[in-house]
Enzyme design. Structure first.
Site, mmCIF file in Angstrom:
data_model
loop_
_atom_site.group_PDB
_atom_site.id
_atom_site.type_symbol
_atom_site.label_atom_id
_atom_site.label_comp_id
_atom_site.label_asym_id
_atom_site.label_seq_id
_atom_site.Cartn_x
_atom_site.Cartn_y
_atom_site.Cartn_z
ATOM 1 N N GLU A 295 -5.419 7.883 -6.092
ATOM 2 C CA GLU A 295 -4.714 7.387 -4.901
ATOM 3 C C GLU A 295 -4.432 5.910 -5.119
ATOM 4 O O GLU A 295 -5.342 5.138 -5.397
ATOM 5 C CB GLU A 295 -5.556 7.637 -3.652
ATOM 6 C CG GLU A 295 -5.673 9.121 -3.331
ATOM 7 C CD GLU A 295 -4.333 9.847 -3.326
ATOM 8 O OE1 GLU A 295 -3.354 9.326 -2.760
ATOM 9 O OE2 GLU A 295 -4.241 10.942 -3.930
ATOM 10 N N CYS A 329 -3.990 -0.221 2.063
ATOM 11 C CA CYS A 329 -2.917 0.449 1.316
ATOM 12 C C CYS A 329 -1.848 0.921 2.297
ATOM 13 O O CYS A 329 -0.683 1.062 1.949
ATOM 14 C CB CYS A 329 -3.482 1.605 0.524
ATOM 15 S SG CYS A 329 -4.448 2.705 1.544
HETATM 16 P P1 NAD Z 1 -7.725 -2.144 -8.609
HETATM 17 O O1 NAD Z 1 -6.816 -1.131 -9.186
HETATM 18 O O2 NAD Z 1 -7.664 -3.517 -9.136
HETATM 19 O O3 NAD Z 1 -9.240 -1.663 -8.774
HETATM 20 C C1 NAD Z 1 -9.679 -0.415 -8.292
HETATM 21 C C2 NAD Z 1 -10.940 -0.031 -9.013
HETATM 22 O O4 NAD Z 1 -10.616 0.195 -10.384
HETATM 23 C C3 NAD Z 1 -12.018 -1.105 -9.002
HETATM 24 O O5 NAD Z 1 -13.281 -0.494 -8.873
HETATM 25 C C4 NAD Z 1 -11.871 -1.732 -10.366
HETATM 26 O O6 NAD Z 1 -13.046 -2.346 -10.834
HETATM 27 C C5 NAD Z 1 -11.527 -0.521 -11.203
HETATM 28 N N1 NAD Z 1 -10.891 -0.770 -12.507
HETATM 29 C C6 NAD Z 1 -10.126 -1.815 -12.884
HETATM 30 N N2 NAD Z 1 -9.719 -1.637 -14.169
HETATM 31 C C7 NAD Z 1 -10.224 -0.457 -14.583
HETATM 32 C C8 NAD Z 1 -10.145 0.276 -15.801
HETATM 33 N N3 NAD Z 1 -9.483 -0.148 -16.867
HETATM 34 N N4 NAD Z 1 -10.791 1.461 -15.866
HETATM 35 C C9 NAD Z 1 -11.475 1.940 -14.810
HETATM 36 N N5 NAD Z 1 -11.587 1.280 -13.637
HETATM 37 C C10 NAD Z 1 -10.970 0.096 -13.530
HETATM 38 O O7 NAD Z 1 -7.482 -2.115 -7.029
HETATM 39 P P2 NAD Z 1 -8.200 -2.993 -5.918
HETATM 40 O O8 NAD Z 1 -7.679 -4.386 -6.002
HETATM 41 O O9 NAD Z 1 -9.668 -2.777 -5.957
HETATM 42 O O10 NAD Z 1 -7.674 -2.297 -4.589
HETATM 43 C C11 NAD Z 1 -6.427 -2.556 -4.028
HETATM 44 C C12 NAD Z 1 -5.441 -1.477 -4.426
HETATM 45 O O11 NAD Z 1 -5.926 -0.211 -4.010
HETATM 46 C C13 NAD Z 1 -4.096 -1.632 -3.730
HETATM 47 O O12 NAD Z 1 -3.084 -1.328 -4.643
HETATM 48 C C14 NAD Z 1 -4.147 -0.589 -2.622
HETATM 49 O O13 NAD Z 1 -2.898 -0.155 -2.176
HETATM 50 C C15 NAD Z 1 -4.911 0.496 -3.297
HETATM 51 N N6 NAD Z 1 -5.530 1.397 -2.340
HETATM 52 C C16 NAD Z 1 -4.996 2.647 -2.211
HETATM 53 C C17 NAD Z 1 -5.534 3.528 -1.286
HETATM 54 C C18 NAD Z 1 -4.973 4.911 -1.121
HETATM 55 O O14 NAD Z 1 -5.609 5.742 -0.487
HETATM 56 N N7 NAD Z 1 -3.801 5.201 -1.648
HETATM 57 C C19 NAD Z 1 -6.616 3.141 -0.498
HETATM 58 C C20 NAD Z 1 -7.135 1.859 -0.663
HETATM 59 C C21 NAD Z 1 -6.582 0.993 -1.597
#
Ligand code: NAD
Length: 537
Positions: A295, A329
């Protein structure tokens, strides 16, 4: 165990957890006491929890209070690649044991977790205020959602334990049962550091998967507190690992590991796509295709039609754009407004935006707190600078006062649909406003996005509502209300296109993503094995 859960056999139908009303003095006092208690625990060190054992690391990092970054909320271990490999191996080893636990017992554990959360509500509110910069109201909505996920998935798991019967062929006993998948890697974001993490982890665990939970390093203390709750609720120490550290450094290790069976991710588009690509590879020794539930981001639009109550529409846009500083999001980052009411809309919105209070989120009087980090603040201010060139600044446009990571609620009007701030997810309190010639044009503009998560339409015209239902291409469409605030059970949540795999968290199908079905057909009575007819697989 302090909290008492209702046994699944006597469960009432699911109902959303009510919110605590902090305008009542006794609740406000309880919250202030909780804030003090949590403040007194600042700076404590937390451990990794891998295969049932606590671990330290030679590299540590601090999680800070975004309202006052000099305050250290917690000190955490930076997990290594070895920790990451050990976590997957331990989860793999324990999987058969956990999978054999009856669904009823696992559901009971989840209900106990829910009861513990309910007992410790204000405490979790306080951790969310301090580590994620949530206001009291946003924190309360989040702990309530975490409780909802536990309650909802416990009930769903019980149903899946006894699936609907399949058609019975003559001379056979036919059945289909659902089995857990194996080791699940759960990677949540920081913006709902409790609710989303709890939902993703609970869903994976309750149906019998073991979990490697890798929370965001922006909000590791909330994750450490969740691990406490899981253990107190009776989840075996080996059923999950808490692996904290840089996503980029250890994320690839757990995603690519051949013993990982599935990845449940919520976060940005770029990280989601990277994970999806990596998970598609089949390293030596891997005997399955990994499943990815991803997501991702949003660029959510609200259409304000000429036939609407303008004051209601302005409030809908205001709350959707600036609640939790626009870091949802589902946040509205594009308002698409009919040209006949455009100037009035902007005028009313500007007045409301200028009246919003912003400051430290532990102060109940602030509607907006800080953004999550210095990096986020810098990135958002960069988008604002660009936006000032792409449109007309109506409100905000700069950082807020104080040391915290504050950004003023910002509105930029006359934004073209090809502009960066119309197309890219900013993830902060920045709203682009665009003029539409009519309702059809507004729909066209709303759909001019690679994302498709949430959207809303304000109109009193039933034909336009029907048209939006058919043509507004988003996973969650709201009519005459804000586009944030999805409720478990009522608004199963997930988006289209680059917003992800539309997994519909909090919905009836969600748990099936964490399982695989097995059909068993047994010949009964005498006769030949099979009737020799051609056809079928
Ligand atoms: P992010 O993608 O930077 O990080 C998300 C998670 O992924 C974190 O735990 C991070 O440590 C991890 N991560 C980063 N690089 C990785 C890798 N190479 N391998 C595995 N894991 C890795 O996102 P964020 O800044 O934590 O959150 C904000 C984003 O999340 C926004 O884009 C928002 O729209 C989205 N979001 C979506 C939903 C939904 O339901 N669609 C809900 C909440 C947030």
């Amino acid at each position: 165990m302090s909290a008492v859960a209702t046994p699944p056999s006597t469960l009432a139908p699911f109902a959303n957890e009510p919110y605590t009303d902090f305008t009542k003095p006794e609740h406000a006092q309880a919250m202030r006491r909780a804030l003090d208690r949590v403040l007194s625990q600042f700076g404590k060190e937390y451990h990794l929890f891998i295969g049932g054992e606590r671990r330290t690391s030679s590299h540590k990092f601090e999680s800070v209070n975004p309202s006052k970054p000099s305050e250290v909320v917690g000190v955490h271990q930076k997990g290594t690649e070895q920790d990451a490999r050990d976590a997957v191996e331990a989860a793999y080893e324990y999987f058969p044991t956990w999978a054999a636990v009856p669904m009823q017992e696992r559901a009971e554990m989840l209900l106990r977790a829910s009861a513990i959360f309910r007992d410790r509500k204000v405490e979790f509110d306080a951790w969310l205020v301090y580590e994620a910069g949530k206001t009291w109201a946003e924190a309360e909505a989040e702990i309530a959602e975490a409780i909802d996920f536990c309650e909802f998935y416990a009930r769903q798991a019980m149903k899946l334990a006894k699936p609907d019967p399949v058609v019975q062929l003559a001379g056979e006993r036919d059945e289909m049962v659902y089995l857990p998948l194996g080791v699940g890697v759960v990677i949540p974001p920081w913006n709902f550091p409790l609710a989303i993490m709890v939902g993703m982890t609970a869903a994976a665990l309750v149906v019998g998967n073991t979990v490697v939970l890798k929370p965001s390093s922006e909000t590791p203390t909330v994750a450490a507190k969740f691990a406490e709750v899981l253990l107190e609720a009776g989840f075996p120490a080996k059923s999950f690992s808490l692996l904290i550290g840089s996503g980029a450094a250890i994320g690839d290790t757990i995603v690519a590991h051949p013993k990982t069976r599935f990845v449940s991710f919520t976060g940005s588009r770029d990280v989601g796509l990277h994970i999806n690509e990596l998970a598609a590879k089949t390293p030596k020794g891997q005997v399955w295709i990994k499943r990815v539930i991803a997501e991702m981001g949003g660029k959510d639009a609200i259409i304000v039609d000429r036939e609407t109550n303008l004051d209601q529409a302005v409030l809908g846009v205001l709350y959707s754009a600036f609640g939790y500083q626009g870091q949802k999001c589902s946040a509205c980052s594009r308002a698409i407004v009919d040209e006949t009411i455009y100037d009035d809309f902007l005028d009313k919105l500007r007045q409301k935006v200028e009246a919003l209070t912003i400051g430290p989120s532990d102060d109940f009087n602030n509607y907006m707190g800080p953004v999550i980090s210095a990096r986020a603040q810098k990135s958002i201010l960069g988008y604002i600078d660009k936006g000032k060139k792409e449109g007309r600044l109506i409100a905000g446009g700069e950082k807020g006062d104080g040391d915290g990571y504050f950004v003023k609620p910002t509105v930029i009007a006359d934004v073209d649909s090809k502009a960066t701030i119309f197309q890219e997810e900013i993830f902060g309190p920045v709203l682009a406003v665009t003029k539409a010639k009519n309702f059809d044009h507004a729909l066209e503009l709303a759909n001019d996005s690679e994302y498709g998560l949430t959207g809303a339409v304000f109109t009193s015209n039933p034909a336009k509502i029907e048209k939006a239902k058919r043509q507004f291409f988003v996973g969650n469409l709201y009519i005459n209300r804000k586009c944030t605030g999805a409720m478990v059970g009522a608004h199963p949540f997930g988006g289209f296109n680059m917003s992800g795999t539309d997994s519909k968290a909090g919905g009836y199908d969600y748990l099936l993503l964490f399982m695989q079905a097995k059909t068993v057909s047994k010949k009964v009575g005498g006769g030949a094995a099979g009737d020799g007819r051609a056809g079928g697989e």
